[in-house]
Design a protein around this motif. Sequence first.
Motif, PDB file in Angstrom:
ATOM      1  N   ARG A 112       0.830  -1.206   0.000  1.00  0.00           N
ATOM      2  CA  ARG A 112       0.000   0.000   0.000  1.00  0.00           C
ATOM      3  C   ARG A 112       0.866   1.259   0.000  1.00  0.00           C
ATOM      4  O   ARG A 112       0.579   2.233  -0.692  1.00  0.00           O
ATOM      5  CB  ARG A 112      -0.928   0.000   1.219  1.00  0.00           C
ATOM      6  CG  ARG A 112      -2.108  -0.952   1.104  1.00  0.00           C
ATOM      7  CD  ARG A 112      -3.140  -0.645   2.170  1.00  0.00           C
ATOM      8  NE  ARG A 112      -2.601  -0.818   3.516  1.00  0.00           N
ATOM      9  CZ  ARG A 112      -2.620  -1.953   4.198  1.00  0.00           C
ATOM     10  NH1 ARG A 112      -3.173  -3.047   3.646  1.00  0.00           N
ATOM     11  NH2 ARG A 112      -2.122  -2.030   5.407  1.00  0.00           N
ATOM     12  N   LEU A 113       1.949   1.222   0.783  1.00  0.00           N
ATOM     13  CA  LEU A 113       2.860   2.361   0.829  1.00  0.00           C
ATOM     14  C   LEU A 113       3.474   2.609  -0.546  1.00  0.00           C
ATOM     15  O   LEU A 113       3.580   3.763  -0.996  1.00  0.00           O
ATOM     16  CB  LEU A 113       3.958   2.110   1.866  1.00  0.00           C
ATOM     17  CG  LEU A 113       5.061   3.179   1.953  1.00  0.00           C
ATOM     18  CD1 LEU A 113       4.474   4.516   2.376  1.00  0.00           C
ATOM     19  CD2 LEU A 113       6.153   2.736   2.929  1.00  0.00           C
ATOM     20  N   ILE A 114       3.865   1.543  -1.235  1.00  0.00           N
ATOM     21  CA  ILE A 114       4.459   1.680  -2.568  1.00  0.00           C
ATOM     22  C   ILE A 114       3.465   2.307  -3.534  1.00  0.00           C
ATOM     23  O   ILE A 114       3.804   3.211  -4.316  1.00  0.00           O
ATOM     24  CB  ILE A 114       4.934   0.305  -3.077  1.00  0.00           C
ATOM     25  CG1 ILE A 114       6.168  -0.154  -2.286  1.00  0.00           C
ATOM     26  CG2 ILE A 114       5.246   0.360  -4.576  1.00  0.00           C
ATOM     27  CD1 ILE A 114       6.636  -1.546  -2.633  1.00  0.00           C
ATOM     28  N   VAL A 115       2.214   1.847  -3.492  1.00  0.00           N
ATOM     29  CA  VAL A 115       1.193   2.379  -4.397  1.00  0.00           C
ATOM     30  C   VAL A 115       0.950   3.864  -4.121  1.00  0.00           C
ATOM     31  O   VAL A 115       0.883   4.687  -5.043  1.00  0.00           O
ATOM     32  CB  VAL A 115      -0.114   1.575  -4.255  1.00  0.00           C
ATOM     33  CG1 VAL A 115      -1.242   2.258  -5.025  1.00  0.00           C
ATOM     34  CG2 VAL A 115       0.085   0.157  -4.755  1.00  0.00           C
ATOM     35  N   THR A 151      -3.960   0.306 -11.323  1.00  0.00           N
ATOM     36  CA  THR A 151      -5.287   0.926 -11.207  1.00  0.00           C
ATOM     37  C   THR A 151      -5.177   2.386 -10.802  1.00  0.00           C
ATOM     38  O   THR A 151      -5.775   3.279 -11.425  1.00  0.00           O
ATOM     39  CB  THR A 151      -6.137   0.161 -10.183  1.00  0.00           C
ATOM     40  OG1 THR A 151      -6.289  -1.203 -10.610  1.00  0.00           O
ATOM     41  CG2 THR A 151      -7.514   0.803 -10.050  1.00  0.00           C
ATOM     42  N   VAL A 152      -4.380   2.657  -9.765  1.00  0.00           N
ATOM     43  CA  VAL A 152      -4.248   4.028  -9.276  1.00  0.00           C
ATOM     44  C   VAL A 152      -3.553   4.901 -10.308  1.00  0.00           C
ATOM     45  O   VAL A 152      -4.016   6.017 -10.617  1.00  0.00           O
ATOM     46  CB  VAL A 152      -3.493   4.042  -7.931  1.00  0.00           C
ATOM     47  CG1 VAL A 152      -3.219   5.479  -7.497  1.00  0.00           C
ATOM     48  CG2 VAL A 152      -4.284   3.311  -6.863  1.00  0.00           C
ATOM     49  N   VAL A 176       1.737   9.576  -5.736  1.00  0.00           N
ATOM     50  CA  VAL A 176       2.126  10.961  -5.420  1.00  0.00           C
ATOM     51  C   VAL A 176       3.253  11.419  -6.346  1.00  0.00           C
ATOM     52  O   VAL A 176       3.227  12.531  -6.902  1.00  0.00           O
ATOM     53  CB  VAL A 176       2.549  11.077  -3.949  1.00  0.00           C
ATOM     54  CG1 VAL A 176       3.147  12.454  -3.668  1.00  0.00           C
ATOM     55  CG2 VAL A 176       1.361  10.825  -3.026  1.00  0.00           C
ATOM     56  N   VAL A 177       4.249  10.559  -6.531  1.00  0.00           N
ATOM     57  CA  VAL A 177       5.369  10.897  -7.405  1.00  0.00           C
ATOM     58  C   VAL A 177       4.883  11.120  -8.838  1.00  0.00           C
ATOM     59  O   VAL A 177       5.333  12.043  -9.533  1.00  0.00           O
ATOM     60  CB  VAL A 177       6.437   9.783  -7.360  1.00  0.00           C
ATOM     61  CG1 VAL A 177       7.477   9.977  -8.453  1.00  0.00           C
ATOM     62  CG2 VAL A 177       7.110   9.754  -5.990  1.00  0.00           C
ATOM     63  N   PHE A 193      -3.549   8.817 -14.786  1.00  0.00           N
ATOM     64  CA  PHE A 193      -3.195   8.984 -16.198  1.00  0.00           C
ATOM     65  C   PHE A 193      -4.371   9.540 -17.000  1.00  0.00           C
ATOM     66  O   PHE A 193      -4.234  10.521 -17.735  1.00  0.00           O
ATOM     67  CB  PHE A 193      -2.755   7.626 -16.769  1.00  0.00           C
ATOM     68  CG  PHE A 193      -2.340   7.646 -18.215  1.00  0.00           C
ATOM     69  CD1 PHE A 193      -1.003   7.705 -18.561  1.00  0.00           C
ATOM     70  CD2 PHE A 193      -3.287   7.591 -19.242  1.00  0.00           C
ATOM     71  CE1 PHE A 193      -0.601   7.724 -19.891  1.00  0.00           C
ATOM     72  CE2 PHE A 193      -2.905   7.611 -20.572  1.00  0.00           C
ATOM     73  CZ  PHE A 193      -1.554   7.675 -20.897  1.00  0.00           C
ATOM     74  N   VAL A 194      -5.527   8.914 -16.861  1.00  0.00           N
ATOM     75  CA  VAL A 194      -6.705   9.332 -17.625  1.00  0.00           C
ATOM     76  C   VAL A 194      -7.133  10.741 -17.221  1.00  0.00           C
ATOM     77  O   VAL A 194      -7.430  11.591 -18.074  1.00  0.00           O
ATOM     78  CB  VAL A 194      -7.855   8.331 -17.428  1.00  0.00           C
ATOM     79  CG1 VAL A 194      -9.133   8.858 -18.062  1.00  0.00           C
ATOM     80  CG2 VAL A 194      -7.488   6.975 -18.027  1.00  0.00           C
TER      81      VAL A 194
END
Length: 605
Positions: A164-167, A219-220, A172-173, A225-226
Amino acid sequence: MALIVAQLVIRGWLAGTGNFYWDDLILIGRASTQPILSWEFLGHSHDGHFMPAAFLVAGVSTVLAPVTWALPAATLVVLQAIASLAVWRMIRTVVPPAADGTTSRRDLAALGALAFYLFTPMTVAGFVWWAAGLNTLPMQAAMAWIVADAVILVRGDVDPRRARLIVIRSAVVFVVALAFFEKSLFILPVAFAAAVLAARFSDRPPLTVAFVRGRRLWTVLGIVFVAWALAFVSISDATAGEHSISQTAHLVWRSIDNAVVPSLVGGPWDWQRWVPSPPMGFAPVWMIVAGWVLAAALVVVAVRLRTGAIAVLICAALYVVVAQIPVMWNRSSANTALELAQTMRYLPDSALVLTLAAALIIGAPARRDVPAAPRHARVDDTSESPMTALAVPAGLLVGAVLFASSMLSLASYQSSWTDDPTGPYLDNATRALAANRDHRMFDQQLPLEVLLPVAFPENQISHTFGRVSDRPEFGGWTDRLNVLDPAGNLTAGAVTPQRTIVAGRGTCARPELTGPADLRLDGPLLRWRWTLALTYCANRSGEVEFSLDGGSPIRVPVTAGLHAVYVQLDGSGTAVHVRPITAGLALHTGEGRVGEVVDAALLGG
């Protein structure tokens, strides 16, 4: 770390000897005339780019240190440091160190991939130009970071909390990178391709592994992106103007053949500049041929020594070509010079993708003649044949030659980049404006070699120096006509005699103009912005209104006694309309001129 420090020292020298250029002045001009936190400023489509974060950094820098290069240069070095560290993290994620802590040929090859990114000429043009660096450096840092996070997720063994932290951090990045440069949209497909390639030695299909293990990330990032793509399409004017498919193809090929390929051997060594254009690299035929030969050799070696190298090479080549198409389409027209592709400012992200490709190949299992060896077996770098024993010294020798070649290219680029009048002009103009702080000045254009009129109104000195505190006020009238010459020095101005005005029939003792009157011209004026130079004698201090037909009137203060006034007026006609505003004010007018403001030396006065 030593390689990164060496790069930052070199880049610091390069930034320190540089200065503002072209789009930098446009950013400064907008930040000097608009609130930097307003959407009008942050959401502006700049030459087709949607880059609110870049505008914000430029705005803050302009407010803190207007027209001072030290702060922008520092931002470039800091952003480069972040990007370089992120790239090393990406390489080390794709090519992890040995568990026993020993240094192998694989580790040295990983350092070679890092050195390519740090010193390739492909990244120089996108660094030294502030406006370009604010776009591409955050994109490079973000791409490297998100690729590393995607590889971590795909390799598995990540607990749910860390996943979850990675996602979250990758999202954010990604948003931050997009806020600096819309081309950061390419980060998502690059990260997904890297994840698939990193999973190509799994027991299951790599596409399935990459999608399933990183599904939350995709997904995130896909939602971001869209959303950003829709925002970009609705705000940007990137598709405006004329475009040519044929010219786009020529520009893309020129970018590959005359920029990417020579950079593989550290070229080009010859950088030429036709001010106000940026430097363009001109590689000789032998260097282009050497680049193609080296590229072919690297492909052959990679395919023969590493399993799955072909897929990596195809993906990298596709990115280098495809990534050039949108920007070249945006810049294409029937009259676009092909040398545009040789500026190399559109290639930093391609350099990073080539670095990623090298890391993926280095981290792949070696090809073995033993059929029983599993495809995902770790390479044993401790065994050496006579040929492999020569690999390290040969690699170091080739690396040293390429590094020296890159430094020659960098030195040539720096010499060409600093051969620019913008920095000296800004320094001289800053001093000249401070010396003339007590006298209002007319606005005027920057010299053509600094910024062309197509950038209007950002090519006006009132925009460039708008945030400078130690300067005169800019306005439509002045009692002392001074101008900045092409070098930025203060010099006396004069008005060309397109039309003249004869002296009034009164005297200082008996001024003839006590109410609204017309000062007749010796011929008609076309509709334009004209400058009136008029001597007068006033019986008292007050305000007078001047105007031309069809133009807005301007109020000008006059001082009792004999003086001169200069007024800029819009309009046309055969007379200048004058109306005293202050009660009891009377004027005797002397000879006058209506024309353009020029350096007095051009009129012999």
